[in-house]
Design an enzyme around this catalytic site. Structure first.
Site, PDB file in Angstrom:
ATOM      1  N   ARG A 270       0.847  -1.190   0.000  1.00 12.07           N
ATOM      2  CA  ARG A 270       0.000   0.000   0.000  1.00 12.07           C
ATOM      3  C   ARG A 270       0.883   1.240   0.000  1.00 12.07           C
ATOM      4  NH1 ARG A 270      -5.205  -1.042   0.841  1.00 12.07           N
ATOM      5  NH2 ARG A 270      -5.662   1.058   1.561  1.00 12.07           N
ATOM      6  N   HIS A 441      -5.278 -22.836  33.112  1.00 12.31           N
ATOM      7  CA  HIS A 441      -5.164 -24.116  32.405  1.00 12.31           C
ATOM      8  C   HIS A 441      -6.553 -24.696  32.185  1.00 12.31           C
ATOM      9  CE1 HIS A 441      -3.614 -28.085  31.339  1.00 12.31           C
ATOM     10  NE2 HIS A 441      -4.511 -28.597  32.185  1.00 12.31           N
TER      11      HIS A 441
END
Length: 462
Positions: A270, A441
């Site tokens: 770009r 966890h």
């Protein structure tokens, strides 16, 4: 007499609209110039947001079509409804662009509809009207870099905007450029059934990213069915009868060859949008890359003119522009607005996602001695139960101070995981700080903890 504002922002992309809202919150009379029918710039209208809508939907389709859902005990026979897929993309864009218009009204930001250009350093012309401001912020973003000799017709040869709106799945698609946008949009159409080939001039995809990440991403995407022609340049594209013929040559020189495609996506980067601004009227000029130079406060060489986002040096990322939008508004208001350009995360929304923040291992080694810890997602319990074994987390730390210099991740939720790494680095964390932080966890983020533990040679689950 021209209406006067404290701040006029030219452009309503992620940098511009955020700058306008923040300036208004700080009590400044603010206007924002935007020529599109909707606010939000490239990102919300034809970039980040609609592409994520297509990526998400295509991932669902692929999970059903590839048999991945069947392995989980969910048997389905998918049928692609591309019109409905496009409709949900359009709906997502409509909701978010409308949301910015609501925020402008709520914060009393005036939307000046039309193209803005400078009359002088304090005056902006929008349509037939002129407006003056003590401060003018240039936030005009960027547009697709054209490939010399290749005409984008948005039918057969498309840019990123056209690639989002294809009315049918192409049989063969060639993506010119192995950067973020090309890989994301190429992966959408690959999942929906296209045969996708990526042609990249360099010897690896994802320029600027960590070397290990570039190699692993290539391997994973290849396994998913994307073909790569690396160290190859496209020297011509001709269209005939709704098909394209591309001429390819080795980057180092050699015999040319041709390949055919139903759709060609030109995605080589770009460039800043400064044409039409009439910068000369202010005494401002651009650097050799077409960017507007600023100081650390985002002030240009002309007092009262500021610039942020894709028009200034640095990565062309929406979140960088947003942070600069807040900072420039605060600086204009007399506060202290700062952006730490050393800690700007970047994400590639392929499957799995690819994310990084800080230095690559190669960059870090150029500056001094480093310690590196890696942990494979294969050893992560959540990735295992989700059947997402691909990828790894890599933590790069200074060998003496143990300060984290960079973190690189390939994982299904790497874009979300990288926020923890960026925040740790913003606070000047060591690898030990991350290693001794308790992680829930079972989560993908435990892999960051394990990679940090691996920096000092003590990971548990590998």
């Amino acid at each position: 007499m021209a209406e006067e504002f404290d701040v006029i922002v030219i452009g309503s992309g992620p940098g511009g609209y955020v700058a306008a809202i923040r300036a208004a919150q700080l009590g400044l009379k603010t206007a924002c110039v935007e020529s599109r029918a909707t606010l939000g710039g490239t990102c919300l209208n034809v970039g980040c947001i609609p592409s994520k809508a297509m990526l998400h939907a295509s991932e669902y389709y692929d999970a059903a079509a590839s048999g991945a859902m069947a392995k989980l005990g969910v048997k389905v026979t998918p049928e692609l409804d591309l019109d409905a897929m496009h409709a949900q993309r359009i709906d997502a864009v409509k909701g978010l662009t409308g949301g910015i218009e609501f925020l402008f009204k709520k914060n009393k930001v005036t939307w000046l509809k039309g193209l803005g250009s400078f009359v002088d350093a304090k005056t902006v012309k929008v349509g037939d009207e002129t407006y003056t401001a003590k401060n003018i912020v240039i936030a005009t973003g960027s547009s697709v870099t054209p490939l010399p000799g290749v005409t984008i017709d948005q039918q057969v040869v498309v840019d990123s905007t056209g690639a989002l709106e294809l009315p049918k799945v192409p049989g063969k698609m060639v993506v010119i450029g192995g950067g973020v946008i090309g890989l994301e949009l190429g992966s959408v159409w690959r999942r929906l059934g296209a045969e996708v080939t990526v042609v990249e001039f360099l010897d690896q995809i994802l320029p600027g990213m960590d070397g290990d990440v570039r190699k692993e991403a290539n391997k994973i995407l290849k396994k998913q069915g994307m073909a790569f022609r690396l160290s190859t340049k496209v020297t011509g594209v001709t269209v005939n009868g709704g098909k394209a013929t591309l001429t390819l040559e080795p980057a180092a020189g050699g015999a040319a060859e041709t390949i055919e495609a139903d759709t060609v996506l030109v995605s080589i980067g770009r460039r800043p949008n400064t044409d039409g601004l009439n910068l000369a009227a202010t005494g401002l000029s651009t650097n050799p890359r077409g960017q507007i130079e600023t100081d650390h406060r985002f002030q240009t060489a002309v007092p009262g003119i500021w610039a942020i986002g894709d028009v200034i040096p640095g990565p062309m990322l929406a979140h960088k522009a947003e942070d600069e939008g807040i900072a420039v508004a605060e600086n204009i208001a007399g506060l202290t607005g700062i952006v730490n350009h050393d800690v700007i995360p970047s994400v590639v929304y392929t499957w799995p996602e690819i994310a990084g923040v800080g230095l690559t291992e190669e960059q870090a080694k150029e500056r001094g001695e480093v310690k590196v810890g890696k942990f494979p997602m294969l050893g992560n319990s959540r990735a295992k139960t989700n059947h997402e074994p691909d990828g790894f987390v890599k933590v790069i730390a200074d060998a003496k101070s143990d300060r984290v210099l960079g973190v690189w991740i390939i994982a299904s939720v790497a874009g979300t995981m990288i926020a923890q790494a960026a925040q740790a680095m913003e606070f000047g964390a060591t690898s030990e700080d991350i290693a001794y932080t308790c992680h829930a966890h079972p989560t993908h983020s435990e892999a960051i903890k394990e990679a940090a533990m691996a920096v000092t040679g003590k990971p548990i689950h590998v």
